[in-house]
Design a protein around this motif. Sequence first.
Motif: not given
Length: 199
Positions: A17-18, A23, A47-48, A50, A96
């Motif tokens: 995901c990064r 997200t 950072d992924v 929420d 997201v």
Amino acid sequence: MSGSDARALSRSLLDLCRMRKLTIATAESCTGGLVAGALTDIPGSSDVIDRGFVTYSNDAKRAMLGVKASTLDTFGAVSKETAQAMAVGALERAGVDLAVSITGIAGPGGATPNKPVGLVHFAVAARDGRILHRECRFGALGRGVVRERSVIEALRMLMEMARGPKAAPKAKREPAVPRGARAPRRVAVKRRVPPRKKK
């Protein structure tokens, strides 16, 4: 399935995901936040990840995720329709890229003739409109085992969706014929057989 499986999957999912700048939000019923817990157990997951919705009751599903009362009345809380509505609701409310939902019967009680202990419905909704649903019947393996396996399945489905849609195979195209021109006719060519030599 063990905690180490969930940890390894969580780490791989977060890395993917990064890389793809995605997200995630979760909407959980029978797992009670275990998917969000597995993901946020990895350092740097903010950072992924929420947010996570734990919507154990039908009232919570309606109030927090916007699941319609008619959906719950018609199909029940443990159903494909409710799982999909939960995932879409989480996606819309969190804003997201991916949202996963889980609703099921972990046991030992709560079963009906059509919905046995161990039945779990999963859904993942993506911002691009894709929705993935899966139904698993884990059986009466014990409440803890059903919940653990549900976490693993949810993480696998998120991985599948995070990789993106599969490209459709390209069809072979015939060369374009200019407007007004006739397409060449295909003529069957007979192979010439040499005459047999007289002995």
